[in-house]
Write an enzyme that holds these catalytic residues in place. Structure first.
Site, PDB file in Angstrom:
ATOM      1  CG  PHE A  49      -1.728   1.247   1.635  1.00  0.00           C
ATOM      2  CD1 PHE A  49      -3.034   1.604   0.592  1.00  0.00           C
ATOM      3  CD2 PHE A  49      -1.657   2.171   2.271  1.00  0.00           C
ATOM      4  CE1 PHE A  49      -3.673   2.548   0.425  1.00  0.00           C
ATOM      5  CE2 PHE A  49      -2.379   3.135   2.270  1.00  0.00           C
ATOM      6  CZ  PHE A  49      -3.240   3.473   1.472  1.00  0.00           C
ATOM      7  CD  GLU A 129       9.319   5.151   1.394  1.00  0.00           C
ATOM      8  OE1 GLU A 129       9.245   5.855   2.497  1.00  0.00           O
ATOM      9  OE2 GLU A 129       8.931   5.444   0.411  1.00  0.00           O
TER      10      GLU A 129
END
Length: 230
Positions: A49, A129
Site C-alpha cells: 500500500f 523508506e
C-alpha cells in the site's frame, strides 16, 4: 466512493480480517531485508500500500494496482526527510500514517507476484523508506470495487511503511503556516519539498475526486501561498 462509515463498517465483514485481531507490531526500523524476505518466503503474492510518492512513483515491478483505503490510519505530513526532500540543516516534510480508529487513508495498493519480485520490492522499499526512518507494517486495506454489483468489499492485509514518533527524523505536528514555509524552502536530491506536497495533493484529487483530506489540502494551500510570497 464509499462513505467513511461504510468503509469502517465493511472491515467487520471481511473474511481475511477475522483471523487478524490486531495488526502485528512493527519490526525495528533497522530490520534487515533478509528478515523481511523470510516473513514472505512462502508467499506467492504480496500487496503493498502506497499513500505518498509511491502513488505516482512506486519504483518496483507489480502485476496490478488498484485504488484503496487503509482502514484505521490517517495521513499526516509529520515525518522529516534529510535526503530525498530536504537536508540535515532543513529537513523536508513527507507523509506518514498515524493510527486513528475512525479514520482511513486513500492511496494505491500494488500486487507483487512471485518470490523473486517480492524480494526485490521489499529490498527496494528498505532502501527507499526504511533507511529514512520508516518501519514495515501490515495494515488492513479495502480495495475500491470496480463493480456496482459487488456487495462484499475486498479487504486484504498489505505491507506499508510507517514512520512513528520514535524515529530520529520524526518532526510531528506544527502550525500549518510554519510547516508550509519550511516546505517551500527545503530541497533534497529528489527535488523541492513543495513539489512532493503538491504532487501528492494533485494525484489524490485526480484519483479520489470526492474524498477530502483536510490536513493535506489545507497544507497544500498554505504551500501555494508561501511560494507566491517567496
Amino acid at each position: 466512493m464509499p462513505t467513511k462509515s461504510k468503509i469502517l463498517r465493511n472491515i467487520a465483514h471481511a473474511p481475511r480480517l477475522r483471523i487478524v485481531k490486531k495488526p502485528p507490531p512493527p519490526p525495528p526500523w533497522s530490520t534487515t531485508t533478509t528478515k523481511m524476505e523470510s516473513m514472505f518466503s512462502s508467499n506467492q503474492s504480496l500487496w503493498i500500500f502506497g499513500y505518498g510518492s509511491l502513488i505516482w512513483n512506486p519504483g518496483f515491478q507489480f502485476s496490478t494496482s488498484r485504488k484503496a483505503y487503509a482502514i484505521g490510519w490517517a495521513r499526516r505530513m509529520y515525518q522529516g526527510n534529510t535526503y530525498h526532500r530536504g537536508d540535515v540543516k532543513l529537513p523536508g516534510r513527507v507523509a506518514t500514517l498515524i493510527e486513528e480508529s475512525n479514520s482511513f487513508t486513500n492511496g494505491m495498493v500494488f500486487r507483487v507476484d512471485g518470490k523473486s519480485a517480492i524480494a526485490t520490492a521489499v529490498k527496494y522499499l528498505e532502501q527507499r523508506e526504511i533507511d529514512n526512518g520508516y518501519a514495515f507494517r501490515m495494515v488492513p486495506v479495502q480495495i475500491e470495487s470496480s463493480s456496482l454489483h459487488r456487495h462484499r468489499p475486498t479487504v486484504v492485509m498489505a505491507l506499508t511503511c510507517v514512520a512513528d514518533e520514535q524515529n530520529e527524523l520524526y518532526l510531528g505536528p506544527d502550525d500549518l503556516i510554519k510547516m508550509a514555509r519550511e516546505i517551500v524552502t527545503a530541497k533534497g536530491c529528489a527535488g523541492p519539498n513543495c513539489e512532493y506536497v503538491l504532487n501528492l495533493a494533485e494525484n489524490l484529487r485526480k484519483l479520489f475526486p470526492d474524498d477530502e483530506d483536510d490536513h493535506l489540502f489545507q497544507l497544500e494551500q498554505h504551500v501555494r501561498m508561501a511560494k507566491i510570497r517567496a
